[in-house]
Design a protein around this motif. Structure first.
Motif, short mmCIF file in Angstrom:
data_model
loop_
_atom_site.label_atom_id
_atom_site.label_comp_id
_atom_site.label_asym_id
_atom_site.label_seq_id
_atom_site.Cartn_x
_atom_site.Cartn_y
_atom_site.Cartn_z
N ASN A 201 30.34 50.25 35.75
CA ASN A 201 31.15 51.14 36.59
C ASN A 201 31.25 50.61 38.01
OD1 ASN A 201 31.40 53.34 34.68
ND2 ASN A 201 29.20 53.63 34.98
N ASN A 202 30.20 49.93 38.43
CA ASN A 202 30.12 49.54 39.84
C ASN A 202 30.79 48.20 40.10
OD1 ASN A 202 27.08 51.11 39.46
ND2 ASN A 202 28.52 51.82 40.97
N LEU A 203 31.19 48.04 41.33
CA LEU A 203 32.04 46.89 41.68
C LEU A 203 31.37 45.53 41.44
CD1 LEU A 203 34.64 45.79 42.99
CD2 LEU A 203 33.52 46.05 45.22
N VAL A 204 30.17 45.34 41.96
CA VAL A 204 29.61 43.98 41.93
C VAL A 204 29.27 43.49 40.52
CG1 VAL A 204 27.72 42.52 42.77
CG2 VAL A 204 29.04 43.94 44.36
N PRO A 205 28.63 44.32 39.67
CA PRO A 205 28.43 43.83 38.29
C PRO A 205 29.76 43.54 37.59
CG PRO A 205 27.21 45.87 38.66
CD PRO A 205 27.98 45.61 39.91
N PHE A 206 30.80 44.31 37.92
CA PHE A 206 32.10 44.03 37.31
C PHE A 206 32.63 42.68 37.80
CE2 PHE A 206 34.99 46.39 34.52
CZ PHE A 206 35.98 45.44 34.40
N ILE A 207 32.43 42.41 39.07
CA ILE A 207 32.88 41.12 39.63
C ILE A 207 32.13 39.96 38.95
CG2 ILE A 207 32.70 39.63 41.68
CD1 ILE A 207 33.45 42.02 43.40
N THR A 208 30.81 40.06 38.85
CA THR A 208 30.06 38.92 38.29
C THR A 208 30.39 38.74 36.81
OG1 THR A 208 28.08 40.30 37.94
CG2 THR A 208 28.17 39.03 39.98
N GLN A 209 30.59 39.86 36.09
CA GLN A 209 30.94 39.72 34.67
C GLN A 209 32.35 39.13 34.51
OE1 GLN A 209 30.18 43.00 32.05
NE2 GLN A 209 28.02 43.15 32.62
N PRO A 228 42.38 49.09 56.87
CA PRO A 228 43.16 47.92 57.31
C PRO A 228 43.85 47.15 56.18
CG PRO A 228 41.14 48.06 58.56
CD PRO A 228 41.07 49.15 57.53
N ASP A 229 43.18 46.93 55.04
CA ASP A 229 43.88 46.20 53.96
C ASP A 229 44.26 47.11 52.78
OD1 ASP A 229 41.62 46.54 52.35
OD2 ASP A 229 40.84 44.53 52.72
N GLY A 230 44.04 48.41 52.92
CA GLY A 230 44.48 49.37 51.90
C GLY A 230 43.45 49.65 50.81
N SER A 231 42.40 48.80 50.71
CA SER A 231 41.38 49.09 49.68
C SER A 231 40.22 49.87 50.32
CB SER A 231 40.89 47.79 49.01
OG SER A 231 40.24 46.95 49.93
N ALA A 232 39.42 50.52 49.45
CA ALA A 232 38.39 51.44 49.94
C ALA A 232 37.20 50.69 50.55
CB ALA A 232 37.91 52.32 48.78
N ILE A 233 36.54 51.35 51.46
CA ILE A 233 35.46 50.71 52.23
C ILE A 233 34.11 51.34 51.91
CG2 ILE A 233 34.57 50.47 54.59
CD1 ILE A 233 37.45 49.95 55.49
N ARG A 234 33.12 50.46 51.68
CA ARG A 234 31.75 50.90 51.40
C ARG A 234 30.76 50.06 52.20
NH1 ARG A 234 34.46 54.02 49.33
NH2 ARG A 234 34.46 54.92 47.24
N SER A 274 35.71 46.26 52.73
CA SER A 274 36.71 46.71 51.76
C SER A 274 36.51 45.96 50.45
CB SER A 274 38.12 46.44 52.29
OG SER A 274 38.37 45.06 52.24
N VAL A 275 37.13 46.48 49.39
CA VAL A 275 37.03 45.80 48.09
C VAL A 275 37.58 44.37 48.22
CG1 VAL A 275 37.76 45.84 45.66
CG2 VAL A 275 37.21 47.99 46.83
N PHE A 276 38.69 44.21 48.92
CA PHE A 276 39.25 42.85 49.07
C PHE A 276 38.31 41.94 49.85
CE2 PHE A 276 43.52 45.09 48.62
CZ PHE A 276 43.73 44.63 47.33
N GLU A 277 37.62 42.50 50.83
CA GLU A 277 36.66 41.68 51.59
C GLU A 277 35.49 41.26 50.71
OE1 GLU A 277 36.97 43.02 56.25
OE2 GLU A 277 36.17 44.51 54.85
N VAL A 278 35.07 42.13 49.81
CA VAL A 278 33.97 41.77 48.91
C VAL A 278 34.42 40.66 47.96
CG1 VAL A 278 32.41 42.60 47.09
CG2 VAL A 278 32.88 44.04 49.07
N ILE A 279 35.64 40.79 47.45
CA ILE A 279 36.16 39.75 46.55
C ILE A 279 36.20 38.40 47.28
CG2 ILE A 279 38.22 38.95 45.29
CD1 ILE A 279 38.85 41.95 44.75
N ALA A 280 36.73 38.41 48.50
CA ALA A 280 36.83 37.16 49.28
C ALA A 280 35.44 36.59 49.55
CB ALA A 280 37.58 37.42 50.58
N ALA A 281 34.50 37.44 49.88
CA ALA A 281 33.13 36.97 50.17
C ALA A 281 32.50 36.38 48.92
CB ALA A 281 32.28 38.13 50.71
N PHE A 282 32.77 37.01 47.76
CA PHE A 282 32.21 36.49 46.51
C PHE A 282 32.78 35.10 46.22
CE2 PHE A 282 32.37 35.80 41.92
CZ PHE A 282 31.03 35.99 41.59
N LEU A 328 25.80 38.37 47.51
CA LEU A 328 26.69 38.17 46.36
C LEU A 328 26.29 36.92 45.57
CD1 LEU A 328 30.04 39.24 48.02
CD2 LEU A 328 28.85 40.44 46.18
N ARG A 329 25.79 35.92 46.29
CA ARG A 329 25.30 34.71 45.59
C ARG A 329 24.11 35.08 44.70
NH1 ARG A 329 24.03 31.58 49.91
NH2 ARG A 329 26.19 31.57 50.59
#
Ligand code: UD1
Length: 345
Positions: A201-209, A228-234, A274-282, A328-329
């Motif tokens: 359900n959570n963002l980071v395990p979904f990203i790594t999978q 700022p980029d339209g995606s949700a912030i955590r 934001s979600v997009f920032e997490v994706i970019a950082a990953f 994230l690494r």
């Protein structure tokens, strides 16, 4: 003598990282877990990192007698860290009674045991979900508690109320509730980490999978938020930083430094991503290209929530230290480790 800490849910994600930090601080640890959302092998990971195997009792906290049995077996418990709870928001909407029964009954049995066996202190796993959609960010500890948007969130709110009522009626007891923002990442050894069952359900395990090829594509839930980029912030906090805060809270209780019988602290980094920032950082941290697409918002999600960490920083003398890329690494290293284990078993 070493302090003896009972850790419920100690083979779970945050629990196992906390057990490692407690053992590294030379505390003695007794784990209670019913293994409903974790595996016994986590104990090997803990032992591999620390060189110590904690005591382990496979007990369901809904079973009062069995729970008391643990206190009989270990008569010198100084404090409890209570992690054991169901935590999936969507599932809690489908099975509300399971959530109320498990999360509330477990807590009640532990409080009864604290009274019966004279255990003075508890650290409780709470969540920033108690703030709901906050009126302003960053969120301070005295921000209003909003109506919970899931039975899961409601169990955290009710739990906090139960503990406060109980403390009003009990002398010589103290509890610290730690309200977590979004814990992510894994131990740098890659020997323990998050083990989601089924589709995460959570963002980071979904990203790594997704990066590992187990999922085709990450769904980004909404790009039309007022951010700022339209995606949700955590506020994403490294699980080892989070675990360390539990050791600090335990010391505060054992040394009698708390300012009130019930204290609350926000545990986050203070920085919203934001979600997009997490994706970019990953992608930057791992060199992996992530397949993603934008879909509708997920029901029940709030637009932005991140912690005001000043109170925790000042009062606990604790601060989240690890940056998002390092974190994230670590999540990615753990994902690769699980895959290679599965491939060889
Ligand atoms: C969720 C819970 C929260 C709980 C916490 C425990 C909800 C509404 N909240 O927090 O109560 O304490 O988990 O771990 O479920 N996202 C995507 N795609 C995905 C997954 C997530 O875009 O596949 C987005 C979400 O919309 C959100 C962010 O990533 O903006 C973080 O989501 P998640 O990791 O599920 O955590 P929360 O929803 O913040």
């Amino acid at each position: 003598m070493k302090p003896v800490i009972l850790v419920t849910g100690g083979t779970g994600y945050i629990g196992s990282h906390t057990v490692v930090e407690l053992l590294e601080e030379k505390m003695e640890v007794v784990i209670i877990d019913n293994l409903s959302n974790s595996e016994r092998e986590v104990l090997d990971g803990i032992a591999g990192i620390t060189g110590t195997r904690p005591h382990f009792e496979e007990v369901d906290l809904r079973d009062r007698k069995a729970t008391y049995g643990v206190f009989e077996k270990y008569p010198r418990i100084d404090a409890i860290i209570h992690f054991a709870a169901f935590k999936a928001v969507g599932e809690s909407v489908e099975k509300p009674l399971d959530y109320y029964e498990n999360n509330l009954l477990s807590l009640i049995h532990l409080l009864e045991a604290m009274h019966k066996y004279r255990v003075g202190h508890m650290v409780f796993s709470s969540s920033c979900t108690v703030y709901g959609e906050p009126d302003s960010v960053p969120v301070t500890e005295d921000a209003p508690i909003k109506k919970a948007n899931s039975p899961y969130g409601n169990t955290k709110q009710i739990s906090e109320e139960i503990m406060q009522d109980w403390l009003n009626a009990s002398r010589d007891k103290s509890i610290i509730a730690l309200r977590y923002f979004n814990p992510i990442g894994a131990h740098p050894s890659a020997l323990i980490g998050e083990l989601p069952t089924g589709i995460p359900n959570n963002l980071v395990p979904f990203i790594t999978q997704t990066a590992a090829g187990i999922r085709d594509c990450l769904n980004v839930f909404g790009d039309d938020y007022n951010t700022p980029d339209g995606s949700a912030i955590r506020d994403y906090i490294n699980v080892v930083d989070l675990a360390r805060a539990h050791v600090v809270a335990i010391r505060r209780l054992l040394e009698g430094n708390q300012k009130a019988a019930f204290e609350v602290f926000n545990l986050g980094t203070g920085k919203g991503l934001s979600v997009f920032e997490v994706i970019a950082a990953f992608e930057k941290a791992t060199g992996q290209k992530l397949n993603y697409r934008i879909v509708d918002r997920r029901e029940g999600d709030v637009e932005q929530v991140y912690a005001d960490t000043r109170y925790a920083n000042q009062e606990l003398g604790w601060k989240a230290e690890k940056g998002i890329e390092e974190t994230l690494r670590s999540a990615w290293e753990w994902e690769k480790q699980i895959r290679s284990k599965k491939a060889t078993s």
